[in-house]
Structures are given as C-alpha cells and as structure tokens.
Design a protein around this motif. Sequence first.
Motif, mmCIF file in Angstrom:
data_model
loop_
_atom_site.group_PDB
_atom_site.id
_atom_site.type_symbol
_atom_site.label_atom_id
_atom_site.label_comp_id
_atom_site.label_asym_id
_atom_site.label_seq_id
_atom_site.Cartn_x
_atom_site.Cartn_y
_atom_site.Cartn_z
ATOM 1 N N THR A 117 -4.021 1.669 12.613
ATOM 2 C CA THR A 117 -3.496 2.826 13.319
ATOM 3 C C THR A 117 -2.093 3.151 12.830
ATOM 4 O O THR A 117 -1.374 2.280 12.342
ATOM 5 C CB THR A 117 -3.451 2.565 14.838
ATOM 6 O OG1 THR A 117 -2.543 1.482 15.097
ATOM 7 C CG2 THR A 117 -4.840 2.211 15.371
ATOM 8 N N GLN A 118 -1.715 4.404 12.993
ATOM 9 C CA GLN A 118 -0.371 4.817 12.610
ATOM 10 C C GLN A 118 0.675 4.072 13.435
ATOM 11 O O GLN A 118 1.741 3.700 12.927
ATOM 12 C CB GLN A 118 -0.224 6.321 12.808
ATOM 13 C CG GLN A 118 1.082 6.905 12.273
ATOM 14 C CD GLN A 118 1.162 8.399 12.507
ATOM 15 O OE1 GLN A 118 0.541 8.927 13.438
ATOM 16 N NE2 GLN A 118 1.911 9.098 11.674
ATOM 17 N N SER A 119 0.354 3.824 14.706
ATOM 18 C CA SER A 119 1.306 3.130 15.574
ATOM 19 C C SER A 119 1.566 1.711 15.100
ATOM 20 O O SER A 119 2.667 1.176 15.284
ATOM 21 C CB SER A 119 0.805 3.115 17.019
ATOM 22 O OG SER A 119 -0.445 2.439 17.113
ATOM 23 N N GLY A 169 4.298 12.259 1.528
ATOM 24 C CA GLY A 169 3.038 11.780 2.074
ATOM 25 C C GLY A 169 3.176 11.361 3.530
ATOM 26 O O GLY A 169 4.200 10.820 3.945
ATOM 27 N N LYS A 170 2.128 11.591 4.316
ATOM 28 C CA LYS A 170 2.153 11.340 5.751
ATOM 29 C C LYS A 170 1.761 9.897 6.072
ATOM 30 O O LYS A 170 0.822 9.359 5.483
ATOM 31 C CB LYS A 170 1.204 12.296 6.487
ATOM 32 C CG LYS A 170 1.467 13.773 6.206
ATOM 33 C CD LYS A 170 2.845 14.201 6.667
ATOM 34 C CE LYS A 170 3.075 15.686 6.452
ATOM 35 N NZ LYS A 170 4.450 16.108 6.834
ATOM 36 N N THR A 171 2.466 9.302 7.015
ATOM 37 C CA THR A 171 2.138 7.931 7.416
ATOM 38 C C THR A 171 0.750 7.868 8.049
ATOM 39 O O THR A 171 0.110 6.821 8.043
ATOM 40 C CB THR A 171 3.182 7.374 8.396
ATOM 41 O OG1 THR A 171 3.332 8.282 9.506
ATOM 42 C CG2 THR A 171 4.529 7.190 7.704
ATOM 43 N N ARG A 172 0.277 8.977 8.590
ATOM 44 C CA ARG A 172 -1.078 9.004 9.154
ATOM 45 C C ARG A 172 -2.114 8.728 8.078
ATOM 46 O O ARG A 172 -3.064 7.976 8.270
ATOM 47 C CB ARG A 172 -1.338 10.363 9.811
ATOM 48 C CG ARG A 172 -2.684 10.467 10.529
ATOM 49 C CD ARG A 172 -2.895 11.847 11.131
ATOM 50 N NE ARG A 172 -1.888 12.130 12.160
ATOM 51 C CZ ARG A 172 -0.877 12.970 11.989
ATOM 52 N NH1 ARG A 172 -0.711 13.598 10.817
ATOM 53 N NH2 ARG A 172 -0.017 13.185 12.966
ATOM 54 N N GLU A 173 -1.905 9.336 6.899
ATOM 55 C CA GLU A 173 -2.822 9.109 5.790
ATOM 56 C C GLU A 173 -2.676 7.693 5.252
ATOM 57 O O GLU A 173 -3.671 7.048 4.877
ATOM 58 C CB GLU A 173 -2.549 10.128 4.676
ATOM 59 C CG GLU A 173 -3.333 9.902 3.380
ATOM 60 C CD GLU A 173 -4.835 9.976 3.565
ATOM 61 O OE1 GLU A 173 -5.559 9.449 2.686
ATOM 62 O OE2 GLU A 173 -5.302 10.548 4.583
ATOM 63 N N LEU A 174 -1.457 7.193 5.219
ATOM 64 C CA LEU A 174 -1.244 5.813 4.782
ATOM 65 C C LEU A 174 -1.981 4.850 5.712
ATOM 66 O O LEU A 174 -2.621 3.894 5.249
ATOM 67 C CB LEU A 174 0.256 5.490 4.770
ATOM 68 C CG LEU A 174 0.642 4.031 4.500
ATOM 69 C CD1 LEU A 174 0.141 3.584 3.120
ATOM 70 C CD2 LEU A 174 2.156 3.849 4.601
ATOM 71 N N ALA A 175 -1.901 5.095 7.006
ATOM 72 C CA ALA A 175 -2.594 4.248 7.973
ATOM 73 C C ALA A 175 -4.100 4.282 7.741
ATOM 74 O O ALA A 175 -4.780 3.249 7.819
ATOM 75 C CB ALA A 175 -2.255 4.694 9.395
ATOM 76 N N ARG A 176 -4.617 5.469 7.450
ATOM 77 C CA ARG A 176 -6.053 5.586 7.191
ATOM 78 C C ARG A 176 -6.456 4.749 5.986
ATOM 79 O O ARG A 176 -7.486 4.064 6.010
ATOM 80 C CB ARG A 176 -6.419 7.056 6.957
ATOM 81 C CG ARG A 176 -7.923 7.306 6.861
ATOM 82 C CD ARG A 176 -8.231 8.697 6.369
ATOM 83 N NE ARG A 176 -7.825 8.876 4.974
ATOM 84 C CZ ARG A 176 -8.513 8.411 3.940
ATOM 85 N NH1 ARG A 176 -9.631 7.713 4.122
ATOM 86 N NH2 ARG A 176 -8.091 8.626 2.702
ATOM 87 N N GLU A 227 0.830 -1.194 0.000
ATOM 88 C CA GLU A 227 0.000 0.000 0.000
ATOM 89 C C GLU A 227 0.870 1.252 0.000
ATOM 90 O O GLU A 227 0.520 2.270 -0.611
ATOM 91 C CB GLU A 227 -0.934 0.013 1.213
ATOM 92 C CG GLU A 227 -1.923 1.173 1.223
ATOM 93 C CD GLU A 227 -2.830 1.192 0.007
ATOM 94 O OE1 GLU A 227 -3.179 2.306 -0.456
ATOM 95 O OE2 GLU A 227 -3.198 0.104 -0.497
ATOM 96 N N ALA A 228 2.026 1.184 0.666
ATOM 97 C CA ALA A 228 2.951 2.320 0.679
ATOM 98 C C ALA A 228 3.460 2.610 -0.725
ATOM 99 O O ALA A 228 3.644 3.782 -1.094
ATOM 100 C CB ALA A 228 4.114 2.036 1.629
ATOM 101 N N VAL A 229 3.699 1.578 -1.516
ATOM 102 C CA VAL A 229 4.130 1.771 -2.906
ATOM 103 C C VAL A 229 3.070 2.568 -3.663
ATOM 104 O O VAL A 229 3.371 3.555 -4.342
ATOM 105 C CB VAL A 229 4.382 0.408 -3.590
ATOM 106 C CG1 VAL A 229 4.560 0.595 -5.100
ATOM 107 C CG2 VAL A 229 5.611 -0.277 -2.991
#
Length: 214
Positions: free
Chosen positions: A57-59, A45-52, A33-35
Amino acid sequence: MDGQSAKPDREGEDSALRKRLPPAERRQQIVEEAVRFFAEVGLEGKTRELARRLGVTQSLIFNYFATKDDLIEAVYEKVYIGRLSLDWPERLTDRSVPLRQRLIDFYTEYSALIFEREWMRIFMFSGLAGASLNHRYLEHLGEVILRPLLAETKALARTDTPPKMEDVWNLHGGIVYIGIRQHIYRMPEPAKPKEEIARAIDKYLLYFGINSER
C-alpha cells in the motif's frame, strides 16, 4: 476450480511473506525499487504507482518515508553519495604515484559505478526537473574529488596559464559523457571505454605540460 482456488492461496502466502519482512529489509526493498522506478519514469513518478509495483500500500511507503522528498533523498544517498569511496581523495593526492596513474585508477573505478542506466537517468531527470540532487552532488564531488585534483594539477603544471577549476570539470564531463552517450542518447558505447578514458586523461595532462611519469 482447483486452479482458481489456488491463486488466492498463493497471493495470501505472498502477502504474508511481504508483511513479515523486517523493517530494515522493507526499507531497503522500497529504496531499491524506487531507484528503478524513478530511473524509468522520472522524479515526477507517483508513489501510488511505486506502491503498486512493490505490491504494497502507499501508506506503507509513508510509514518509512514521511514524504516523497524523503524517499528521493534516500535514493540520492544510495545512488550518488553511497558510491563515492571514502579513500578516493587520499589516493588522488598520493604523490608517490604518478598523476596519470592516479587519474586512470580513479576514473576506471568511478566510471564502473556510474556508467549504468539508473545513475545516468536519475541524474538527467533531476536536472530537467530542477531538483537539488544534481547541484548537491556536483558540489560534493567538486569538494572531495575535483578540487584536490586541481591542486595536484597545479603542483605539476608546466605552462604559463595555470589550471582552473573549469579545466578539471571539462576533463570530468568528457569522461562522464561516455556513459551519457550510452544510457541517455542510446548510442553504442566505445568498444574500449578504458582507452577512451586514458586518452582524455593524456590530453588533459599534455595540455598542462605534465609528464605522464610524474
């Protein structure tokens, strides 16, 4: 009423399924998904948005990757290093096969792997952001692919001016541009990309007086 109560149940089931993913599968899911994510929005891009987008969760992401840079490193390994076949250097230097055929075989396979949206866009975003991915990848490519190719060209060249590394990079860059034109500039790809690749290779060999049968 029933429809409203069913939704939380499904969400609970989906959440439970996500939690039951084995660690290796979870890590793979995050990287894949990160790709897609970084290819769309860039390395900023923010990892918070990736987590969403992942529905986690981002954690949880940081349970698998200590930092965002570690996650980007995993993307680099998957998209770039992971696509370089280990046997390419050996095949490129196999003098029992004419150099033209070696080049066509290599660039046909290589282009099939990189002429796609994720590869091209992450590569461009990395360059614009001044990230090290581009430099490291090109340095690696130069060592394992392009330097052996230069040696093969020198061995067969029939010109007063010996081939230089810049000549090999020009060949490589011209072929890669076919993919850039499609995925970065959003222009139609050539009707027959393989013919364009063969034409670039023939022009390169002709410049150094190399017979296509050698």
